[in-house]
Scaffold this active site. Structure first.
Site, mmCIF file in Angstrom:
data_model
loop_
_atom_site.group_PDB
_atom_site.id
_atom_site.type_symbol
_atom_site.label_atom_id
_atom_site.label_comp_id
_atom_site.label_asym_id
_atom_site.label_seq_id
_atom_site.Cartn_x
_atom_site.Cartn_y
_atom_site.Cartn_z
ATOM 1 N N ASN A 39 3.572 -7.874 13.660
ATOM 2 C CA ASN A 39 3.263 -6.446 13.729
ATOM 3 C C ASN A 39 4.366 -5.599 14.358
ATOM 4 O OD1 ASN A 39 0.897 -7.381 12.665
ATOM 5 N ND2 ASN A 39 -0.379 -6.765 14.378
ATOM 6 N N ASN B 88 1.060 -5.308 7.943
ATOM 7 C CA ASN B 88 1.497 -4.747 9.222
ATOM 8 C C ASN B 88 2.979 -4.962 9.526
ATOM 9 O OD1 ASN B 88 -0.982 -3.599 9.865
ATOM 10 N ND2 ASN B 88 -1.728 -5.493 10.776
ATOM 11 N N ASP C 261 4.512 -12.397 3.069
ATOM 12 C CA ASP C 261 3.342 -12.947 2.401
ATOM 13 C C ASP C 261 2.564 -11.804 1.748
ATOM 14 O OD1 ASP C 261 2.764 -12.203 5.223
ATOM 15 O OD2 ASP C 261 0.713 -12.677 4.666
ATOM 16 N N HIS D 210 0.984 -16.730 6.810
ATOM 17 C CA HIS D 210 1.715 -15.551 7.275
ATOM 18 C C HIS D 210 3.200 -15.843 7.495
ATOM 19 C CE1 HIS D 210 0.548 -11.514 7.985
ATOM 20 N NE2 HIS D 210 0.444 -11.519 9.300
#
Length: 154
Positions: free
Chosen positions: A66, A112, A91, A19
Site C-alpha cells: 500500500n 492499492n 497481481d 500478492h
C-alpha cells in the site's frame, strides 16, 4: 533508463502469496539477466541490469504494497526517470491465474499498490503488466485474505 518495479510485500509470511507475483517476476528477470536484486536503497531491494541495451533498475519495494509509491518516487526523482519509463508489475484478480495484460497507462483499478504509485508520481501514465491471480470462487470470501493467500495447485 528504465525502472521495472515488481509489487509485493516483504517478509517470509508473504513470500509465496498471490500478492507477491510482482516480486517473483522481478526475481525471474534478475535470474535471466544474471543480476542480483540484493542492494538496499530508497526503501527497496534493487539490482542494476542492461536489458535491450538500456540501463534498467529491477526493483522490489520494501514498504509493503500500500506504500509502494514511496519507493518508486524516490527512484524516479533521483534518477530523473519519467513515468513512461517506469514499468510496474502487479497481481490482478480480474484476470484468470496466469493471464497477462499490458497497459500503457490507466487507473489503479482498485489495486492499492498502483494507487500509491499514481498518488506519488501524480501520474497514471506509466506502463503496467498485470498478472492474473484469479478471484475467490465465493463472493463472500475476503479479498485481502485471498490475495494474501497461497496459490492453489490448480
Amino acid at each position: 533508463m528504465y525502472l521495472i518495479v515488481g509489487l509485493g510485500n516483504p517478509g517470509k509470511q508473504y513470500e509465496m502469496t498471490r500478492h507477491n507475483i510482482g516480486f517473483h517476476t522481478i526475481d525471474y528477470m534478475a535470474d535471466k539477466n544474471n543480476v542480483k536484486v540484493n542492494k538496499l536503497k530508497f526503501k527497496a531491494l534493487y539490482g542494476e541490469a542492461v536489458i535491450g541495451g538500456e540501463k534498467t533498475w529491477l526493483v522490489k519495494p520494501q514498504t509493503f504494497m500500500n506504500l509502494s509509491g514511496e519507493s518508486v518516487i524516490e527512484f524516479a526523482k533521483f534518477y530523473k526517470i519519467p513515468p513512461e519509463n517506469i514499468i510496474v508489475i502487479n497481481d490482478d484478480i480480474s484476470l484468470e491465474a496466469g493471464r497477462i495484460r499490458v497497459r500503457a497507462k490507466g487507473s489503479a483499478g482498485g489495486h492499492n499498490g498502483l494507487k500509491s504509485i499514481i498518488y506519488q508520481l501524480q501520474s497514471d501514465g506509466f506502463p503496467r503488466i498485470k498478472i492474473g491471480v484469479g478471484a475467490p470462487r465465493n463472493d463472500e470470501y475476503d479479498l485481502a485474505d485471498f490475495v494474501l493467500g497461497l496459490f492453489t495447485r490448480d
